[in-house]
Every structure is written in C-alpha cells, then in structure tokens.
Scaffold this motif. Structure first.
Motif, PDB file in Angstrom:
ATOM      1  N   UNK A 143      18.569 -24.826  81.597  1.00 59.06           N
ATOM      2  CA  UNK A 143      19.052 -24.073  82.757  1.00 59.06           C
ATOM      3  C   UNK A 143      20.564 -23.894  82.709  1.00 59.06           C
ATOM      4  N   UNK A 144      21.282 -24.973  82.407  1.00 60.38           N
ATOM      5  CA  UNK A 144      22.743 -24.877  82.305  1.00 60.38           C
ATOM      6  C   UNK A 144      23.173 -23.970  81.153  1.00 60.38           C
ATOM      7  N   UNK A 145      22.403 -23.974  80.071  1.00 61.59           N
ATOM      8  CA  UNK A 145      22.734 -23.091  78.940  1.00 61.59           C
ATOM      9  C   UNK A 145      22.589 -21.620  79.328  1.00 61.59           C
ATOM     10  N   UNK A 146      21.503 -21.302  80.021  1.00 56.67           N
ATOM     11  CA  UNK A 146      21.280 -19.907  80.432  1.00 56.67           C
ATOM     12  C   UNK A 146      22.296 -19.454  81.476  1.00 56.67           C
ATOM     13  N   UNK A 147      22.786 -20.386  82.279  1.00 54.25           N
ATOM     14  CA  UNK A 147      23.817 -20.050  83.262  1.00 54.25           C
ATOM     15  C   UNK A 147      25.214 -20.025  82.650  1.00 54.25           C
ATOM     16  N   UNK A 148      25.337 -20.407  81.394  1.00 60.65           N
ATOM     17  CA  UNK A 148      26.624 -20.417  80.719  1.00 60.65           C
ATOM     18  C   UNK A 148      27.508 -21.587  81.097  1.00 60.65           C
ATOM     19  N   UNK A 149      26.939 -22.643  81.656  1.00 62.94           N
ATOM     20  CA  UNK A 149      27.733 -23.795  82.078  1.00 62.94           C
ATOM     21  C   UNK A 149      27.975 -24.788  80.942  1.00 62.94           C
ATOM     22  N   UNK A 150      27.132 -24.785  79.929  1.00 63.52           N
ATOM     23  CA  UNK A 150      27.315 -25.678  78.784  1.00 63.52           C
ATOM     24  C   UNK A 150      27.258 -24.847  77.500  1.00 63.52           C
ATOM     25  N   UNK A 151      28.006 -25.280  76.505  1.00 62.59           N
ATOM     26  CA  UNK A 151      28.044 -24.578  75.225  1.00 62.59           C
ATOM     27  C   UNK A 151      27.018 -25.203  74.289  1.00 62.59           C
ATOM     28  N   UNK A 152      25.775 -24.783  74.442  1.00 63.87           N
ATOM     29  CA  UNK A 152      24.676 -25.291  73.629  1.00 63.87           C
ATOM     30  C   UNK A 152      23.943 -24.112  73.014  1.00 63.87           C
ATOM     31  N   UNK A 153      23.716 -24.098  71.708  1.00 70.05           N
ATOM     32  CA  UNK A 153      22.997 -22.977  71.094  1.00 70.05           C
ATOM     33  C   UNK A 153      21.532 -22.990  71.492  1.00 70.05           C
ATOM     34  N   UNK A 154      20.870 -21.846  71.491  1.00 67.62           N
ATOM     35  CA  UNK A 154      19.437 -21.820  71.816  1.00 67.62           C
ATOM     36  C   UNK A 154      18.630 -22.592  70.782  1.00 67.62           C
ATOM     37  N   UNK A 155      17.556 -23.190  71.248  1.00 61.99           N
ATOM     38  CA  UNK A 155      16.742 -23.994  70.339  1.00 61.99           C
ATOM     39  C   UNK A 155      16.052 -23.105  69.320  1.00 61.99           C
ATOM     40  N   UNK A 156      16.072 -23.547  68.079  1.00 59.25           N
ATOM     41  CA  UNK A 156      15.446 -22.790  67.001  1.00 59.25           C
ATOM     42  C   UNK A 156      15.112 -23.691  65.836  1.00 59.25           C
ATOM     43  N   UNK A 157      14.731 -23.059  64.740  1.00 54.28           N
ATOM     44  CA  UNK A 157      14.324 -23.810  63.557  1.00 54.28           C
ATOM     45  C   UNK A 157      15.479 -24.616  62.986  1.00 54.28           C
TER      46      UNK A 157
END
Length: 385
Positions: A57-71
């Motif tokens: 949720x924080x990632x989608x809101x741009x509150x934390x700098x976390x890359x989207x989960x992937x391979x």
C-alpha cells in the motif's frame, strides 16, 4: 564520542531491535502460555501478510521507495525467505516447550553460532581477539545459566538448539545478501513477506489453524485480542529492525543485541511467570553474559575508533601531499618526453652507446609507479561477520 556520533543511526536501530525483540518475546509468552494460544502458523501468517499488505500500500502511494515484486526480487531473497520462515516457526515452537528464561539462555548462544557460520560463509577473515573473547564469555554464561534448569520438555530443547542454528544462518545470509544486493532492508522485508505469505497460508490450512482458530474461546477476551494484534504489529517492526541492524552493523552485532536485551526479558519472565525459579547458577550465568555483552560493546567501540582514525589519516593527512604530488607530474612528463626525444636523436645520429644506455635507464625510471594513496583504508581489517 566522535566515533559514537558517526555510528548514531546504527546504534539507534540496534537499540530499537532490542526493544522490539524483547517485547515480542514477552507478548508471545503471555499469549502462548498464559492464554493457551496454539495457532502459531496463523500468527506467522498474519505477521507476514500485514507486512506485505502494508508495504504494498505504501509503495503504491509513493510513500516508500520499494520496487514492485517480481522474479528478480524473488531470486535475490528466496534463500533468506526460507530461513526466515524456519527461524520464526522454530522460535514459536521452542517458546511453547521452554520457559522464557531458558528460551533466552538458548538465544544467548546465538553469537557463537553466528560467528562460526559467518567465518565459513562470508570468508572475510578471522574475527579480532576481543570479539572472540566476548563471544566465549557470553557462551560460558549461557551454559552456566542453563545448567541450573533442565525442567523443560525434550522436544523444547531440541527445537531451541535448532532455532539458534537456523537463526544464526539467517542473520549471516542477511549480511551476505546486503553485500551482494543493491536493495535495502525495507525491500528485503517486502520481498520476504510477499513470498512467505502464500506458503504460510498453505501451512495454516494444512495444520487446521485457519479453521480451528474460530472456535478458540479466547477471542471473547479483549486482552487476548490486544495481545494478538500487538504481537503482529511488533513482529513486523522486529523483522524490519533485524534486517536494518544487520545491514548497518553485522550479523554478530545483531546477535549480541539479543544478548543485551535478554537481561530485561529474563527479569520480566521471572516476575510474570512461575515456570522457573532463579538459582545461584542462573543468576551467575546472567552476570557472566552481561560481562560478555559489555566486553563486545567496548571492543567494537575501539575498533570503530581505530577505523575512523585511519579514514581521517587518509582524508586529511595523505590527501594534501598526494595532490601536491599530482600537480608537477604533468610538467615532469612533458620535460621527460622532450629529454627523451633529444637523447634518442643523439643516440641515433652519433651511434653513441652511452646515450643508448642512458635512454634505457630513463625508460625504466618512467615506468615506475607510486603506490596508490587510497590503499590505507582498504587494508583495514574488514568487519567481522
């Protein structure tokens, strides 16, 4: 004091890890032993899913700098995820079979296993004699304290030993990943939580925790609900501080944080639970553990101070002379080139053997290279695992 100020973030996150870890141990013991809550897989599932949903949720809101989960993230943190899940599972099971003080005794052996596994896996050299002495004192205190209490169940002792080994491997693997990965501790927690959630969900279904938990009579008690929700929230915070402390310090330092907070945990356990009575051996072991922890803190303080002095020498003492040496090199190279051409022409026109010998010597001198000025800090002993 300058060395301490320079390490303020690392010290702060270590203290936070100790606070969250000790609080979680006490809450879990209240929940498991005091309220007979046996749905351990469900508790792990709620902790991981809360971290995954919160960070997403924080990632989608741009509150934390976390890359989207992937391979890519799954490949980097798959091994850490496996050990993390095993470690938390074994910790909960050992808390069920051991008294809280005896559980803490097992955990105080963590620096020894972390140091041994770290030397084998990280291969960054042998630890300093001071660190070895601190680990030996701490382990001796744990053995002394444990000798006075053998009242736990055999499977509790077995899971306790296995939990320590897996926990040590888990911390060393976090440190290894921090050195090899470009991602930070928040990304590590996010990736591990996302990967562990479906595995724990399957485990909760297979173990019947997901269905049997609804018939648990304790849900009618507001205190049980508060303990459960607090355990989930503090579990998320403890996981993050575990990654962060290991990233900023080392696996051994993170393990020693657990030793430092164990004194408070033991005191609360003896006051809040009646499953163990303090003995002379137990109190003596706690005292020896405290000496070992203080020894480690003092040793690390002087190691950091020594490292900072090397960095000061490199940045202040050697930088200026190096710069001064750099300035005349361009002029010297131009003069050398012109002299080289003159001597070469003289040798070719006159066929003078002496001039040819001088030319060969001059070429040898020009090939000499001064040692790099930045080698001082690189030669400082690397941080122990």
């Amino acid at each position: 004091m300058e060395a301490v100020r320079g390490r303020a973030p690392a010290i702060a996150v270590a203290v936070a890890h100790g606070v969250f870890s000790g609080s979680l141990n006490i809450l879990l013991k209240f929940l498991i032993s005091g309220r007979h809550f046996g749905f351990l897989t469900l508790l792990q599932l709620c902790t991981c899913s809360a971290a995954a949903l919160g960070l997403e949720t924080l990632r989608r809101l741009g509150r934390v700098s976390v890359p989207p989960f992937g391979l890519g993230l799954s490949k980097e943190f798959a091994a850490v995820c496996v050990l993390s899940t095993l470690q938390s599972t074994l910790t909960l099971w050992s808390l069920r079979g051991l008294s809280l003080p005896m559980y803490v005794v097992f955990k105080r052996c963590l620096p020894l296993f972390t140091l041994a596994i770290g030397v084998c896996v990280l291969r960054n050299g042998a630890p300093s004699p001071g660190v070895l002495a601190a680990v030996a004192i701490t382990t001796g205190g744990a053995v002394l304290a444990g000798a006075g209490d053998l009242s736990g169940e055999p499977w509790g002792y077995a899971t306790g030993v296995l939990a320590v080994v897996i926990h040590a491997s888990y911390l060393v693997l976090i440190q290894k990943t921090s050195l090899e990965s470009r991602h930070g501790p928040l990304t590590a927690q996010y990736a591990i939580a996302v990967m562990a959630t479906p595995v724990l969900l399957a485990g909760a279904v297979i173990s019947s925790d997901a269905t049997a938990v609804w018939s648990y009579p304790g849900w009618k008690d507001a205190g049980v609900v508060a303990l459960f929700l607090s355990s989930v929230a503090i579990g998320c915070a403890m996981n993050f501080t575990t990654y962060h402390c290991t990233y900023l310090n080392s696996a051994v330092t993170t393990s020693f944080v657990g030793v430092v907070k164990s004194v408070v945990t033991i005191t609360v356990g003896m006051l809040a639970f009646d499953d163990v009575a303090p003995s002379a051996l137990f109190v003596g072991g706690v005292a020896v553990n405290t000496v070992g922890s203080v020894t480690y803190c003092v040793v690390k303080f002087f190691e950091i101070k020594k490292k900072n002095s090397y960095e000061h020498l490199e940045g202040g003492g050697d930088a200026a002379p190096a710069n001064l040496r750099q300035a005349p090199r361009a002029g010297e190279a131009a003069d050398a080139s012109s002299r080289l051409t003159t001597e070469k022409d003289a040798a070719e026109t006159r066929g003078d053997a002496a001039a040819g010998d001088y030319l060969a010597v001059w070429r040898s001198v020009r090939q000499l290279r001064s040692p790099e000025a930045g080698g001082l800090v690189r030669n400082v002993e690397q941080q122990s695992p």
